[in-house]
Scaffold this motif. Structure first.
Motif, mmCIF file in Angstrom:
data_model
loop_
_atom_site.group_PDB
_atom_site.id
_atom_site.type_symbol
_atom_site.label_atom_id
_atom_site.label_comp_id
_atom_site.label_asym_id
_atom_site.label_seq_id
_atom_site.Cartn_x
_atom_site.Cartn_y
_atom_site.Cartn_z
ATOM 1 N N MET A 70 -27.619 -36.000 -3.898
ATOM 2 C CA MET A 70 -28.084 -36.901 -2.906
ATOM 3 C C MET A 70 -28.039 -38.446 -3.390
ATOM 4 N N GLU A 71 -27.835 -38.358 -4.877
ATOM 5 C CA GLU A 71 -27.440 -39.708 -5.363
ATOM 6 C C GLU A 71 -26.030 -40.114 -4.871
ATOM 7 N N VAL A 72 -24.952 -38.940 -4.953
ATOM 8 C CA VAL A 72 -23.620 -39.373 -4.564
ATOM 9 C C VAL A 72 -23.532 -39.408 -3.192
ATOM 10 N N TRP A 73 -24.424 -39.183 -2.266
ATOM 11 C CA TRP A 73 -24.638 -39.233 -1.009
ATOM 12 C C TRP A 73 -25.091 -40.791 -0.722
ATOM 13 N N ASP A 74 -25.867 -41.172 -1.291
ATOM 14 C CA ASP A 74 -26.594 -42.600 -1.329
ATOM 15 C C ASP A 74 -25.174 -43.520 -1.322
ATOM 16 N N GLU A 75 -24.440 -43.141 -2.638
ATOM 17 C CA GLU A 75 -23.351 -44.084 -2.947
ATOM 18 C C GLU A 75 -22.373 -43.964 -1.828
ATOM 19 N N TYR A 76 -22.226 -42.812 -1.390
ATOM 20 C CA TYR A 76 -21.101 -42.676 -0.219
ATOM 21 C C TYR A 76 -21.608 -43.576 1.062
ATOM 22 N N VAL A 77 -22.944 -43.761 1.285
ATOM 23 C CA VAL A 77 -23.367 -44.197 2.402
ATOM 24 C C VAL A 77 -23.100 -45.773 2.307
ATOM 25 N N LYS A 78 -23.350 -46.422 1.388
ATOM 26 C CA LYS A 78 -23.209 -47.682 0.906
ATOM 27 C C LYS A 78 -21.798 -48.213 0.886
ATOM 28 N N TRP A 79 -20.779 -47.156 0.355
ATOM 29 C CA TRP A 79 -19.500 -47.419 0.390
ATOM 30 C C TRP A 79 -18.829 -47.389 1.787
ATOM 31 N N ARG A 80 -19.092 -46.596 2.489
ATOM 32 C CA ARG A 80 -18.748 -46.240 4.220
ATOM 33 C C ARG A 80 -19.163 -47.634 4.897
ATOM 34 N N GLN A 81 -20.389 -48.032 4.385
ATOM 35 C CA GLN A 81 -20.850 -49.304 5.366
ATOM 36 C C GLN A 81 -20.254 -50.603 4.792
ATOM 37 N N THR A 82 -19.979 -50.916 3.381
ATOM 38 C CA THR A 82 -19.472 -52.090 3.026
ATOM 39 C C THR A 82 -18.059 -52.032 2.651
ATOM 40 N N ILE A 83 -17.472 -50.687 1.982
ATOM 41 C CA ILE A 83 -16.088 -51.030 1.572
ATOM 42 C C ILE A 83 -15.111 -50.274 2.257
ATOM 43 N N LYS A 97 -17.864 -40.623 -9.740
ATOM 44 C CA LYS A 97 -17.918 -39.831 -10.927
ATOM 45 C C LYS A 97 -19.458 -39.288 -11.356
ATOM 46 N N VAL A 98 -19.553 -38.166 -11.621
ATOM 47 C CA VAL A 98 -20.746 -37.418 -12.084
ATOM 48 C C VAL A 98 -20.750 -36.810 -13.330
ATOM 49 N N ASN A 99 -21.024 -37.138 -14.678
ATOM 50 C CA ASN A 99 -20.982 -36.462 -15.636
ATOM 51 C C ASN A 99 -19.418 -36.339 -16.066
ATOM 52 N N ASN A 100 -18.777 -37.633 -15.683
ATOM 53 C CA ASN A 100 -17.583 -37.900 -16.220
ATOM 54 C C ASN A 100 -16.491 -37.045 -15.369
ATOM 55 N N GLN A 101 -16.935 -36.373 -14.485
ATOM 56 C CA GLN A 101 -16.049 -35.769 -13.418
ATOM 57 C C GLN A 101 -15.870 -36.124 -11.996
ATOM 58 N N LYS A 102 -14.818 -36.317 -11.345
ATOM 59 C CA LYS A 102 -14.426 -36.867 -10.103
ATOM 60 C C LYS A 102 -15.374 -35.971 -9.021
ATOM 61 N N VAL A 103 -15.771 -36.693 -8.218
ATOM 62 C CA VAL A 103 -16.554 -35.836 -6.975
ATOM 63 C C VAL A 103 -16.124 -36.436 -5.842
ATOM 64 N N TRP A 104 -15.974 -35.862 -4.635
ATOM 65 C CA TRP A 104 -15.325 -36.361 -3.306
ATOM 66 C C TRP A 104 -16.583 -36.023 -2.287
ATOM 67 N N VAL A 105 -16.755 -37.049 -1.425
ATOM 68 C CA VAL A 105 -17.192 -36.811 -0.119
ATOM 69 C C VAL A 105 -16.204 -36.910 1.013
ATOM 70 N N ILE A 106 -16.143 -35.829 1.844
ATOM 71 C CA ILE A 106 -15.216 -35.655 2.701
ATOM 72 C C ILE A 106 -15.746 -35.529 4.265
ATOM 73 N N GLU A 107 -15.628 -36.179 5.184
ATOM 74 C CA GLU A 107 -16.085 -36.108 6.395
ATOM 75 C C GLU A 107 -14.990 -35.406 7.269
ATOM 76 N N ASP A 108 -15.407 -34.366 8.153
ATOM 77 C CA ASP A 108 -14.548 -33.853 9.072
ATOM 78 C C ASP A 108 -15.389 -33.510 10.340
ATOM 79 N N GLY A 109 -14.793 -32.885 11.439
ATOM 80 C CA GLY A 109 -15.406 -32.758 12.560
ATOM 81 C C GLY A 109 -16.811 -31.757 12.287
ATOM 82 N N ALA A 110 -16.790 -31.139 11.381
ATOM 83 C CA ALA A 110 -18.031 -30.124 11.105
ATOM 84 C C ALA A 110 -19.130 -30.671 10.403
#
Length: 120
Positions: A70-83, A97-110
């Motif tokens: 959910m912290e990643v989600w909050d970061e995604y929302v800010k990124w999506r709105q501003t960047i 990055k979370v615990n030094n590992q890359k994490v993606w958030v991907i949006e698709d039709g589902a």
């Protein structure tokens, strides 16, 4: 949509514009991935008038838990709105990055999916 015969069965194929040379011969709906334990549904989220599920791969969920996702989600929302609005379409890939590992958030039709790149 076209149909082909594969192993004696008629199979629907879709030509996706992002992968013009790739024929999709099967579908794996999000609901089935959740039922199979591959994805974990976290909640439904609203962007504008659309409401879509937010899910995570079970691998990510098991390693970092719902609170971190959910912290990643909050970061995604800010990124999506501003960047994201300032980026070229081909550069609109959210990575953090979370615990030094890359994490993606991907949006698709589902919906929206949080995952490690290796879970793709």
């Amino acid at each position: 949509m076209e149909s082909i015969f594969q192993m004696g069965k008629e199979v629907e194929i879709n030509i996706m514009c992002q992968f013009e040379d790739v024929e999709i011969i099967s579908k794996y709906p999000m609901s089935q991935a959740i039922a199979d334990g591959m994805l974990v549904k976290l909640c439904d989220v609203r962007f504008g008038i659309e409401i879509k599920p937010l899910v995570a791969t079970s691998h990510l969920f098991d390693e970092i838990g719902q609170e971190k996702i959910m912290e990643v989600w909050d970061e995604y929302v800010k990124w999506r709105q501003t960047i994201m609005p300032r980026l070229a379409e081909e550069d609109q890939m959210f990575v953090t990055k979370v615990n030094n590992q890359k994490v993606w958030v991907i949006e698709d039709g589902a919906g929206f999916t949080a995952m490690y790149p290796e879970d793709y």
